[in-house]
Every structure is written in structure tokens, then in C-alpha cells.
Design a protein around this motif. Sequence first.
Motif, short mmCIF file in Angstrom:
data_model
loop_
_atom_site.label_atom_id
_atom_site.label_comp_id
_atom_site.label_asym_id
_atom_site.label_seq_id
_atom_site.Cartn_x
_atom_site.Cartn_y
_atom_site.Cartn_z
N CYS A 1 46.62 39.37 35.61
CA CYS A 1 47.40 40.09 36.17
C CYS A 1 47.52 40.43 37.67
CB CYS A 1 47.10 41.65 35.37
SG CYS A 1 47.68 41.90 33.76
N THR A 2 46.21 40.09 37.97
CA THR A 2 46.00 40.08 39.48
C THR A 2 46.46 38.94 40.19
OG1 THR A 2 43.91 41.45 39.21
CG2 THR A 2 43.96 40.39 41.27
N ARG A 3 46.58 37.94 39.56
CA ARG A 3 46.95 36.34 40.01
C ARG A 3 48.68 36.59 40.16
NH1 ARG A 3 45.70 32.33 43.55
NH2 ARG A 3 47.22 30.91 43.21
N ARG A 4 49.08 37.34 39.01
CA ARG A 4 50.55 37.38 39.05
C ARG A 4 51.15 38.51 40.01
NH1 ARG A 4 51.82 37.01 32.50
NH2 ARG A 4 51.36 34.87 32.13
N ALA A 5 50.15 39.60 40.09
CA ALA A 5 50.71 40.62 40.93
C ALA A 5 50.95 40.20 42.57
CB ALA A 5 49.83 41.56 40.99
N THR A 6 50.31 38.97 42.86
CA THR A 6 50.64 38.66 44.15
C THR A 6 51.99 38.16 44.50
OG1 THR A 6 49.64 36.35 43.48
CG2 THR A 6 48.03 37.71 44.27
N HIS A 7 52.50 37.82 43.43
CA HIS A 7 54.01 37.18 43.34
C HIS A 7 54.92 38.35 43.42
CE1 HIS A 7 52.68 32.96 43.21
NE2 HIS A 7 51.83 33.57 41.92
N VAL A 8 54.65 39.73 43.16
CA VAL A 8 55.44 40.73 43.10
C VAL A 8 55.32 41.85 44.09
CG1 VAL A 8 56.10 42.57 41.36
CG2 VAL A 8 55.46 40.23 40.66
N PHE A 9 53.96 42.21 44.24
CA PHE A 9 53.60 43.56 45.20
C PHE A 9 53.05 42.69 46.81
CE2 PHE A 9 53.12 44.79 40.90
CZ PHE A 9 53.42 45.98 40.86
N ARG B 1 51.95 48.41 45.97
CA ARG B 1 50.76 47.80 45.87
C ARG B 1 50.48 47.69 44.38
NH1 ARG B 1 51.25 52.81 47.25
NH2 ARG B 1 50.02 54.60 46.70
N PHE B 2 49.23 46.71 44.09
CA PHE B 2 48.78 46.57 42.92
C PHE B 2 47.39 46.63 43.11
CE2 PHE B 2 46.76 44.03 39.72
CZ PHE B 2 47.24 44.27 38.56
N ALA B 3 46.48 47.35 42.07
CA ALA B 3 45.00 47.36 41.97
C ALA B 3 44.58 47.16 40.74
CB ALA B 3 44.54 48.46 42.45
N GLY B 4 43.70 45.93 40.62
CA GLY B 4 43.21 45.84 39.13
C GLY B 4 41.62 45.72 39.26
N LEU B 5 41.12 46.62 38.63
CA LEU B 5 39.52 46.99 38.76
C LEU B 5 38.96 46.95 37.34
CD1 LEU B 5 39.55 49.56 41.81
CD2 LEU B 5 39.18 46.99 41.90
N HIS B 6 37.62 46.61 37.49
CA HIS B 6 36.60 46.61 36.20
C HIS B 6 35.78 47.52 36.95
CE1 HIS B 6 33.89 44.79 33.23
NE2 HIS B 6 34.00 45.85 32.99
N ILE B 7 35.80 48.85 36.23
CA ILE B 7 34.58 49.71 36.78
C ILE B 7 33.29 49.47 36.17
CG2 ILE B 7 34.32 52.25 36.98
CD1 ILE B 7 36.76 51.39 38.41
N THR B 8 32.71 48.90 36.72
CA THR B 8 31.19 48.48 36.26
C THR B 8 30.17 49.49 36.81
OG1 THR B 8 30.92 46.84 38.20
CG2 THR B 8 31.96 46.24 36.19
N SER B 9 30.38 50.23 37.87
CA SER B 9 29.13 51.19 38.48
C SER B 9 29.00 52.08 37.73
CB SER B 9 29.83 51.46 40.00
OG SER B 9 30.75 52.12 39.58
N ILE B 10 29.70 52.77 36.93
CA ILE B 10 29.49 53.71 35.98
C ILE B 10 28.32 53.69 35.22
CG2 ILE B 10 30.21 55.73 34.47
CD1 ILE B 10 31.12 56.02 37.35
#
Length: 366
Positions: free
Chosen positions: A115-123, A171-180
Motif C-alpha cells: 500500500c505504501t509503495r502504491r500510494a507514492t503514485h497517488v498521494f 497525504r498517506f501514512a502506513g504505520l505498524h505501531i510496534t512501540s506500544i
Amino acid sequence: MRGLSACLLFIGLTTAVDVYLNPPELLPARLSPHQASQVLAAHLGLDRFEQLSKQSAKLGHIFAERDFVASGNQNALLLLVDERYALDVLPPALLPNFSFNEPSQDYLSTFLKMCTRRATHVFSRIFASHSVPTQGVPRPLDIFSAPTPANEAFLGEISTLTDYIDARVDRFAGLHITSIPQLAVSYGRESELYQSATRAVRGAIEAALSDRSVRFALLTYASSSAQKRAPQLSQQSPIPSTAEQTSTRLPKVCYASEYACLNGTDACFGHGSCLSTTNQEGECFVCSCETTKSESGQTQFWVGDMCERQDVSRQVPSSSPFVLLVGTVTTLFLLMGGSISLLYAVGSQEFPSILMGGIAGALRKE
């Protein structure tokens, strides 16, 4: 008994993923992984890269507006959260929209990367990397100033979320919340650091939900699926099936699964999809490159084992046939005119005197 054992084994190998969407979609409570992928792509504005299947016909209302393109008032946020800590960061009013079985341990990490890779072509702007704030730790977060892995992970993630919310471009953000999970293990769920971190993440999520321009999706996973498996590669060269022989050059590597293909090729660099083929060892997956449109509307063709290169030999504007014809005809006329002029100039010149003397002597002898 064997049938029951096989069923229990399958259940043990697959884990349920709960999906939270905002705005919510009218969907069945349970979807297949393929349907879930297409629904999430449509919800986040990335459905231009999806190939609709027969399964998607049941979800036609989701794909009714397939011309969605992110603009100044359209944004997307995708988060992955461990289900054991999801309730600590989710607003109480946010309820799961649907669920699906995660086919493999690396499915969600690969999906997020795709999704993050594809978002570079959209956002216009992408938020995906974590980094500690360059101006130091903000005063409200002073308790996280100790340089521990858990603190640094949290500061990077909350900084990225804050920057995303404050941005004023599509904008687009794709995050894996690992800190919690890291903070829970390091300090305990009752600690001040853990409680402060969950409040901060919950506040960021609530801010995103209150922004009507943000298409929000949060996926919770079982802790065992967070461990990313290395892609399994097949060393044999693939033999494409009859329906998929779109290129005469065979890829160097054929992947053992679709998810390994997506992960190993960076989702075909966002320029294609992983399709099934066969080799001597059985079924495997390779990239099938697709065409894209540039900002100027020009069709772009992609080649390579990972669809990483443009085929410049086919990168021609739509008006090129006329331009090529006119250019060819003009060049021919210029060549013909130049040749005639050269012949005329040569024919009108007198012979050198030495040659003329030889010819005159021969005439006198006759």
C-alpha cells in the motif's frame, strides 16, 4: 478424527484480522483475504491498482467510485496494531467493520509495504518512516527522553502521526505501531510511560477520525503474525502458463507464494501484480507488469523481473504517428532536394584544364 485434526490444524495456522474503517462501510462481517485486500484498497483510494474478480461483484457498491484520486481534501491513514493492546489505543466509539483470516505470517507486513509503495503514485506526500524528532523530545513527552529502544520507537511513531495530522497536502501514512507492545514489556501496562503512550496514540487516532478528509483503516493482528517470515524462493526458472505468456523473457526467480512475490519484489515496484504460473516444481508466482499513466497523461510501460524499469522504446506520445510520418516525408524531400542540387552543381562545373587538355589531344588525333 483425521478430518477434525486437519480442521484444527488449519485454524491454528490462520489468525483472524479485525478491520476498523472510518467512515464505516456496509460489508459482510467476514470476508476472504482477497476481498479484504480489494475493500481496503478502495477505501484508501488505492483501488486503481486492483484487478476486480468475481468475488468483488458481491461488493459492487464499494467499487462504484473507482475514479477516486487523492486531492487536497482526500487523505488516507493505515495502521497495524497488536490485538492484545488495541483496546488501549482505540477510541471506544470505533468498532470493527469486518474480519478475515490472515493467510500467512507475512501477509500484513507485505500488504502495508505494498500500500505504501502504491500510494507514492497517488498521494503527494507519504509518511512511512519512523524517526526521533529533530528538535528534541517535546516537553509533554519528557518521560520518554531515556534512549531506550521502546522510547525511541514510540517517539518516532508519535512524531510521524503528528506530522501526518498537521500536514496540509494530500497525504498517506502506513504505520505498524510496534512501540506500544515494547513499552508494555519494558515498563508494564500500569506504568506511567505506557499509559502516556497509549493516550498519545489514542489522541492521534481521534484527531484523524475527526478529520473528514481522512480515510482511516486500522488492522489488528495476533501477536504470532507480527514475526515476518523470509520469502521462500524457488530456484527453477518458471514456465508461464498459456494464459500468462505475456513476455518472451522468463523471470530469473519464481516465488513460492503470492505473498513472497509481493514481499520479494516490493509489490512489483507498484507497477504490476503477482500472478500464478508453473515450473518443474509446481505452482509459483512472478510479476506481471501493467501500464500506468504519468501526470501528463502519457501511458507508461514497465518491464523487468520486478517491473522496475520503464520500456522507453514504447514511451511515445499519442500524436507520434503523425509526427513520425511528417518528419519522415520532410526528411525525404530534403534529401531529394539536396541530391538534385548537388548533381546540378556538379554537372555545371567545367573539367579541370589537365583533363580538358587530354580530351582535346585525343580529338585532334582523330
